[in-house]
Design a protein around this motif. Sequence first.
Motif, short mmCIF file in Angstrom:
data_model
loop_
_atom_site.label_atom_id
_atom_site.label_comp_id
_atom_site.label_asym_id
_atom_site.label_seq_id
_atom_site.Cartn_x
_atom_site.Cartn_y
_atom_site.Cartn_z
N VAL A 81 0.89 -1.19 -0.06
CA VAL A 81 0.00 -0.04 0.19
C VAL A 81 0.93 1.27 0.02
CG1 VAL A 81 -1.97 -1.08 1.18
CG2 VAL A 81 -0.04 -0.09 2.58
N CYS A 86 -0.55 3.99 -5.46
CA CYS A 86 -1.72 4.78 -5.66
C CYS A 86 -1.46 5.61 -7.30
CB CYS A 86 -1.84 6.00 -4.60
SG CYS A 86 -2.28 5.15 -3.00
N ARG A 125 1.55 -2.96 8.25
CA ARG A 125 0.30 -1.91 8.53
C ARG A 125 -0.66 -2.78 9.26
NH1 ARG A 125 -0.48 2.44 5.20
NH2 ARG A 125 -2.37 2.65 6.55
N ASP A 127 -2.79 -1.27 10.91
CA ASP A 127 -4.38 -1.02 10.78
C ASP A 127 -5.04 -1.72 9.53
OD1 ASP A 127 -2.34 0.50 9.21
OD2 ASP A 127 -3.88 1.89 8.63
N LEU A 128 -4.57 -2.35 8.74
CA LEU A 128 -5.04 -3.08 7.53
C LEU A 128 -4.91 -4.36 7.84
CD1 LEU A 128 -3.74 -0.76 4.77
CD2 LEU A 128 -6.03 -0.67 5.68
N LEU A 146 -8.87 -1.07 1.42
CA LEU A 146 -8.02 -0.75 0.53
C LEU A 146 -8.32 0.70 -0.19
CD1 LEU A 146 -6.54 -4.27 -0.76
CD2 LEU A 146 -5.79 -2.67 0.91
N GLU A 149 -7.83 3.48 2.09
CA GLU A 149 -6.38 3.88 2.07
C GLU A 149 -5.80 4.39 0.80
OE1 GLU A 149 -2.52 4.08 3.38
OE2 GLU A 149 -4.31 3.80 4.33
N SER A 153 -4.09 8.08 0.90
CA SER A 153 -2.71 8.13 0.53
C SER A 153 -2.61 9.31 -0.54
CB SER A 153 -2.41 6.92 -0.25
OG SER A 153 -1.00 7.13 -0.70
#
Length: 299
Positions: A81, A86, A125, A127-128, A146, A149, A153
Amino acid sequence: MNETREFHYRLPGRAGGFRPGSHPGTSFGAGQQFALHARLADHPDPRRVDLRASLQSVRGEWLVRLHLQRVAVPVHVVVDVSASMCFGKRRSKLEVVADFVAALGYSAFRSGDRAGMTAFDAQAREDLFVSPRHGRGSGDMMAAMLRAEAVLSRTRGANGRRSGHGNASGINGLARAVEPLAAKQALVFIVSDFHWPLDGLPAVLDTLAHASVVPIVVWDEAELAPPPHGSLLAVHDAETGAQRTIWLSPRVRHQWEAAVSRRREELGSLFGVRGLRPFEIAGAFDADALSRYFIEGTA
């Protein structure tokens, strides 16, 4: 958002475990594939007595038929991630990965398997993290995380705050993310653009030696080839935020295409020595193509 599509996955060999499922297993149970005969005294189940085999037994013992049970396997997806995920001409790579994760959760549910997720950038991560679970909506839940996220991001990038890999930090984050999976039998998808040094990747694959690993290489169409028209291209580094302008001379175009080809060969060679084949996603997730990938790999 694309409609969730089911794909069919297979393991290269028999799976361990006792939880009933759809995969060929190594344990005895209520399966249909005959394995061997055994003494009734060792396996006291009169329902499985084989009269013909018992009458032909040299020792005159009652024999029962033992069958191999089909079992469920835990399925884990490990998602990159970082900021480079992104990037995307039409949709970000992370949004495309979310489509894959939604399909994976639904496919695992249909196969009777539990699906879970962990993620990484420069670090694991937490948190994911989603522990493996069996449920119709588990894939949609992980996909929603996702997609959220991806939005965060982009916001961090707009504000000048990046969560990039930075040299070898991408492989360090991956190594930490897969530590809980060490020595576990599972189906593990590693999903990334692999835009970081690959030197530490063999050690990560050694950590997952007991698992069936499927590398998913996610690239955007804009990364694979320079634009066909125009001589100047304004670019920015998704990891550092640095911006510059590139003159797309014939030489630069050739170097671009050669670099993509070289990266494909590096990934193919690195995974190939362990009997793994990377599956490439470019622009959009194709569930039918992934089903063919598994069929060809186990044929």
